[in-house]
Motif scaffolding. Structure first.
Motif, PDB file in Angstrom:
ATOM      1  N   LYS A 270       0.831  -1.206   0.000  1.00 59.29           N
ATOM      2  CA  LYS A 270       0.000   0.000   0.000  1.00 59.29           C
ATOM      3  C   LYS A 270       0.863   1.253   0.000  1.00 59.29           C
ATOM      4  CE  LYS A 270      -4.078  -2.001   2.079  1.00 59.29           C
ATOM      5  NZ  LYS A 270      -5.025  -1.986   3.177  1.00 59.29           N
ATOM      6  N   GLY A 271       1.934   1.215   0.732  1.00 58.89           N
ATOM      7  CA  GLY A 271       2.855   2.359   0.755  1.00 58.89           C
ATOM      8  C   GLY A 271       3.514   2.579  -0.591  1.00 58.89           C
ATOM      9  N   LEU A 272       3.881   1.497  -1.259  1.00 57.65           N
ATOM     10  CA  LEU A 272       4.494   1.624  -2.585  1.00 57.65           C
ATOM     11  C   LEU A 272       3.500   2.183  -3.598  1.00 57.65           C
ATOM     12  CD1 LEU A 272       6.625  -1.622  -2.612  1.00 57.65           C
ATOM     13  CD2 LEU A 272       7.494   0.713  -2.757  1.00 57.65           C
ATOM     14  N   LEU A 273       2.251   1.758  -3.505  1.00 54.82           N
ATOM     15  CA  LEU A 273       1.224   2.320  -4.389  1.00 54.82           C
ATOM     16  C   LEU A 273       1.059   3.810  -4.149  1.00 54.82           C
ATOM     17  CD1 LEU A 273      -1.586  -0.363  -4.570  1.00 54.82           C
ATOM     18  CD2 LEU A 273      -0.232   0.539  -6.451  1.00 54.82           C
ATOM     19  N   ALA A 274       1.086   4.221  -2.899  1.00 52.73           N
ATOM     20  CA  ALA A 274       0.964   5.646  -2.585  1.00 52.73           C
ATOM     21  C   ALA A 274       2.159   6.414  -3.143  1.00 52.73           C
ATOM     22  CB  ALA A 274       0.854   5.847  -1.077  1.00 52.73           C
ATOM     23  N   GLU A 275       3.341   5.842  -3.052  1.00 51.50           N
ATOM     24  CA  GLU A 275       4.551   6.493  -3.582  1.00 51.50           C
ATOM     25  C   GLU A 275       4.546   6.562  -5.109  1.00 51.50           C
ATOM     26  OE1 GLU A 275       7.258   7.978  -2.093  1.00 51.50           O
ATOM     27  OE2 GLU A 275       6.276   7.766  -0.152  1.00 51.50           O
ATOM     28  N   ALA A 276       3.775   5.698  -5.756  1.00 55.36           N
ATOM     29  CA  ALA A 276       3.731   5.660  -7.217  1.00 55.36           C
ATOM     30  C   ALA A 276       2.916   6.797  -7.817  1.00 55.36           C
ATOM     31  CB  ALA A 276       3.166   4.312  -7.688  1.00 55.36           C
ATOM     32  N   GLU A 277       2.330   7.627  -6.986  1.00 58.84           N
ATOM     33  CA  GLU A 277       1.537   8.746  -7.495  1.00 58.84           C
ATOM     34  C   GLU A 277       2.408   9.897  -7.985  1.00 58.84           C
ATOM     35  OE1 GLU A 277      -1.298   9.741  -4.449  1.00 58.84           O
ATOM     36  OE2 GLU A 277      -2.403   7.878  -4.754  1.00 58.84           O
ATOM     37  N   ASP A 278       3.663   9.973  -7.526  1.00 51.17           N
ATOM     38  CA  ASP A 278       4.554  11.061  -7.930  1.00 51.17           C
ATOM     39  C   ASP A 278       5.871  10.473  -8.426  1.00 51.17           C
ATOM     40  OD1 ASP A 278       5.900  13.402  -8.345  1.00 51.17           O
ATOM     41  OD2 ASP A 278       5.623  14.173  -6.316  1.00 51.17           O
ATOM     42  N   TYR A 279       6.182  10.723  -9.677  1.00 46.36           N
ATOM     43  CA  TYR A 279       7.388  10.151 -10.277  1.00 46.36           C
ATOM     44  C   TYR A 279       8.648  10.927  -9.884  1.00 46.36           C
ATOM     45  CZ  TYR A 279      10.440   7.996 -13.713  1.00 46.36           C
ATOM     46  OH  TYR A 279      11.468   7.307 -14.315  1.00 46.36           O
TER      47      TYR A 279
END
Length: 166
Positions: free
Chosen positions: A69-78
């Motif tokens: 879930k944390g990685l998905l959240a981090e994937a919002e900003d490149y």
């Protein structure tokens, strides 16, 4: 389903193509493993090509994720993100891979962050939603009203060249 930054979606698709290209048809697992081993050693020594896709390719089979879930959240900003946080959300199995992971965190933290997220997205395609950017999709609601008739000149344009004033 979660939206991810379009560049992460693009990199995940590119990684898929790169893996298929290296594996070949029929799949040559020995060649694939030699390529992975060479990349892992290169990055573990502190070198390696500074390319998100190449680094993700080296990481994809080595990573274990402990905070999806944390990685998905981090994937919002490149472009901007917390590299230390992303590195803490995953780990690598095996000695050479662990050395590579530590070297990346020290030498290429931002590139490593992007590569870890790219590898995660590649391995977990059902967790995120990819915007369809195909020409068919982009033109789906186009009714053509922005296209002027190119066969006819407007009255204003035609009058510019009318010498007689008719």
């Amino acid at each position: 389903m979660r939206k991810v930054h379009p560049e992460f979606a693009y990199q995940a698709r590119e990684l898929e193509g790169q893996i298929e290209g290296i594996l070949g048809d029929p799949p040559d697992r020995k060649n694939y493993q030699r390529m992975i081993d060479a990349l892992v050693e290169e990055y573990a020594s502190g070198g390696g090509i500074e390319d998100v896709n190449m680094l993700a390719f080296a990481l994809v089979d080595q990573l274990e994720f402990n905070d999806p879930k944390g990685l998905l959240a981090e994937a919002e900003d490149y472009e901007f993100g917390d590299a230390a946080r992303v590195f803490a959300m995953a780990s690598c199995k095996g000695d050479a891979a662990a050395r590579m992971y530590a070297a990346l965190e020290e030498n290429m933290p931002e590139l490593g962050r992007q590569a870890i997220i790219t590898a995660f997205l590649h391995l977990n395609p059902r967790r995120w939603d990819d915007d369809d950017q195909s020409l068919e999709q982009l033109s789906a609601n186009d009714d053509g009203d922005d296209i002027d008739d190119e066969d006819q000149a407007s009255d204003d344009f035609a009058q510019m060249f009318d010498q007689d004033g008719d």
